[in-house]
Design a protein around this motif. Sequence first.
Motif, PDB file in Angstrom:
ATOM      1  N   MET A   9       0.825  -1.207   0.000  1.00 34.12           N
ATOM      2  CA  MET A   9       0.000   0.000   0.000  1.00 34.12           C
ATOM      3  C   MET A   9       0.857   1.255   0.000  1.00 34.12           C
ATOM      4  N   GLY A  10       0.296   2.273  -0.641  1.00 32.76           N
ATOM      5  CA  GLY A  10       0.940   3.578  -0.629  1.00 32.76           C
ATOM      6  C   GLY A  10      -0.110   4.665  -0.610  1.00 32.76           C
ATOM      7  N   ALA A  11       0.322   5.874  -0.290  1.00 32.08           N
ATOM      8  CA  ALA A  11      -0.577   7.020  -0.267  1.00 32.08           C
ATOM      9  C   ALA A  11      -0.184   7.978  -1.378  1.00 32.08           C
ATOM     10  N   GLY A  12      -1.186   8.566  -2.027  1.00 29.38           N
ATOM     11  CA  GLY A  12      -0.916   9.518  -3.094  1.00 29.38           C
ATOM     12  C   GLY A  12      -1.934   9.420  -4.202  1.00 29.38           C
ATOM     13  N   THR A  43       5.429   2.154  -1.918  1.00 22.83           N
ATOM     14  CA  THR A  43       4.476   1.399  -1.106  1.00 22.83           C
ATOM     15  C   THR A  43       5.191   0.721   0.052  1.00 22.83           C
ATOM     16  N   MET A  44       4.405   0.347   1.025  1.00 26.27           N
ATOM     17  CA  MET A  44       4.906  -0.421   2.156  1.00 26.27           C
ATOM     18  C   MET A  44       4.272  -1.805   2.077  1.00 26.27           C
ATOM     19  N   PRO A  45       5.090  -2.866   2.096  1.00 24.64           N
ATOM     20  CA  PRO A  45       4.518  -4.214   2.061  1.00 24.64           C
ATOM     21  C   PRO A  45       3.935  -4.577   3.427  1.00 24.64           C
ATOM     22  N   LEU A  46       2.640  -4.789   3.454  1.00 20.06           N
ATOM     23  CA  LEU A  46       1.971  -5.232   4.678  1.00 20.06           C
ATOM     24  C   LEU A  46       1.785  -6.742   4.577  1.00 20.06           C
TER      25      LEU A  46
END
Length: 162
Positions: free
Chosen positions: A102-105, A113-116
């Motif tokens: 997920m990422g913001a923008g 993104t950051m892997p969750l």
Amino acid sequence: MKRIVSIAALGGTFWLALASVAGAQTHTVAHGGGHLMVLPSELKWVDVPSLPAGAQISVIEGPLNEAKPITARIKFPANYRLPAHHHPVIEHVTVLSGTFNMGAGDKLDMSKTMPLTVGGFAIMQPGTPHFAWTSEETIVQIHSVGPWGVTYVNPADDPRKK
């Protein structure tokens, strides 16, 4: 007592409104005292018209189109891309299987993104644009207070308009 209710049986207007949001089914499995218990094998998965093809949803608690608590699971296939979008209400996401990047923008950028992984958690405030992608089948659980919906930053990304 075990009771499973399909929202398809609940009537025209309600079904049409919900179908436009998620095209989903609700499961109510009660075991006395208002408790809600659902086994993964009881989940019914359906396509999500508001998300790109391939995503499926199972609504556990709802309805999604009312100002009531909601809980749903969304299954994303491998190599899925979810363009930048936002929601009208706060969204809480917990990863149940796979990896949800997920990422913001305002635009899907896989490098931002950051892997969750399993157990990972994210909270998106109302109106905050975010995006996601997967490299393997991934299941997330969302919960919020509805009405839940999806608005794409770029209207051309909205599968309901294609």
